[in-house]
Every structure is written in C-alpha cells, then in structure tokens.
Design a protein around this motif. Structure first.
Motif, mmCIF file in Angstrom:
data_model
loop_
_atom_site.group_PDB
_atom_site.id
_atom_site.type_symbol
_atom_site.label_atom_id
_atom_site.label_comp_id
_atom_site.label_asym_id
_atom_site.label_seq_id
_atom_site.Cartn_x
_atom_site.Cartn_y
_atom_site.Cartn_z
ATOM 1 N N ASN A 46 56.830 38.820 8.371
ATOM 2 C CA ASN A 46 56.654 38.203 7.059
ATOM 3 C C ASN A 46 56.442 36.712 7.281
ATOM 4 N N ARG A 47 55.464 36.148 6.606
ATOM 5 C CA ARG A 47 55.079 34.761 6.882
ATOM 6 C C ARG A 47 55.745 33.751 5.948
ATOM 7 N N PHE A 48 56.710 34.174 5.138
ATOM 8 C CA PHE A 48 57.361 33.249 4.216
ATOM 9 C C PHE A 48 57.937 32.029 4.941
ATOM 10 N N VAL A 51 55.284 29.737 6.405
ATOM 11 C CA VAL A 51 54.658 28.921 5.358
ATOM 12 C C VAL A 51 55.564 27.742 5.004
ATOM 13 N N ASN A 118 56.312 35.823 -5.347
ATOM 14 C CA ASN A 118 55.743 36.116 -4.042
ATOM 15 C C ASN A 118 55.078 37.491 -4.098
ATOM 16 N N THR A 144 53.493 36.916 1.060
ATOM 17 C CA THR A 144 53.626 36.534 2.476
ATOM 18 C C THR A 144 53.890 37.748 3.361
ATOM 19 N N LEU A 156 47.528 31.102 3.017
ATOM 20 C CA LEU A 156 48.830 31.153 2.342
ATOM 21 C C LEU A 156 49.379 29.747 2.115
ATOM 22 N N TRP A 160 50.326 28.240 -1.465
ATOM 23 C CA TRP A 160 51.740 27.969 -1.703
ATOM 24 C C TRP A 160 52.046 26.475 -1.862
#
Length: 170
Positions: A46-48, A51, A118, A144, A156, A160
């Motif tokens: 997960n790219r949260f 980011v 999200n 994400t 992203l 964001w």
C-alpha cells in the motif's frame, strides 16, 4: 465468489487523531495485512505511507509509534468509513452488509476542516453514511491500495498534494 468465503469482520483499530488534527483521511476497511499489522495501511505494497513521505519530505520506518507520531505532528486523523462488514479477504468489491463507523468521537475531539477519502469505496460509504451528519462534502482521492495499479507513485503524490493546503503547508 460464494458466501462461504465471506467473513463478518468488526473494525479492529481505534481511530487515530489528536485534538489538533485538521484533516481526516478515511479508508474503506482494513485489509487482512493491516489487521495483522495492527495499524492503518499496514500492507507493505500500500502506497499511503510512501505518499506521505514524499509530500512531507520525511523518511518513516515501519513502526506504529513512528507513524502515529508522524500523524500527530502533521495534524492528520486516520480511520475508515466502514466499522463492520462481510468481506472476502481484503476485496473492497466484495463488501456487503456494511455498517458505518462512528466518526462523532473524531469530529468532537479534533478540529477537522476537511475529510479526504482514500479511494472510491471509502467515498461511496462516506457519501451514504457520513456526509450529511458531518456537513463536510469530502474529497475523493485515488486509492493508495496496491490494487490501484493505474496510478503511479508520482500520480498519487500529485493528486494527494491537495491535503497540504488544509495543513497550512501549501
């Protein structure tokens, strides 16, 4: 997909916020990996968090305490739109019998100026269950999740970036 694959899951995490939190970021529901990890966006793909690192120019380790400290320092609250649902694995598309999260504790205990969603599933359930009560329209952002391969990390980050203007950093 048969009903035998469904599990009824109650959200295992507490909302993460402080009285100084200015924005609330809502996911849909914690993935299997997140539930195992014990904190939001725990799936390694997960790219949260990546980011967030790029937006705030910080390197974060995988520690829950580090991530909580980051959120507190940057006045970010985290939770999910759904409190309980029937789900197959981590698939948002499989969600049924969703029950909304109680966001009142966050709204009463923090200074939330905007809600960011999200991904499309979080946005859908926010619109259905939360928007009217909170009086905040909510801003849909691309997910994400590793399932959202359509967006590169750069894409992203660009989408964001909007959160920064609510945090006096823009």
């Amino acid at each position: 997909m048969t009903d035998n694959n469904y599990m009824t899951i109650v959200h295992p995490l507490e909302p993460c916020f402080t009285k100084e939190s200015k924005i609330l970021i809502l996911g849909s529901f914690p993935s299997v990996k997140t539930r195992e990890y014990g904190f939001f966006y725990g799936h390694p793909q997960n790219r949260f968090w990546r980011v967030m690192e790029v937006l705030f120019k910080e390197d974060l380790d995988n520690g829950i305490a580090t991530r909580k400290d980051f959120l507190s320092r940057h006045k970010i609250a985290l939770y999910d739109s759904i409190y309980q649902c029937d789900i197959v694995g981590s698939s948002d598309a499989s969600i049924k019998n969703a029950q909304p999260s109680d966001l009142s504790r966050i709204i009463k205990g923090a200074d939330i100026k905007e809600v960011f969603l999200n991904g499309a599933t979080s946005y859908k359930y926010y619109k259905k269950y939360h928007e009217k009560d909170l009086g905040l329209e909510g801003v849909k952002l691309p997910s994400t999740s590793p399932a959202n391969a359509r967006y590169s990390l750069d894409d992203l980050v660009n989408e964001w970036r909007v959160i920064l203007k609510y945090l006096d950093l823009f």
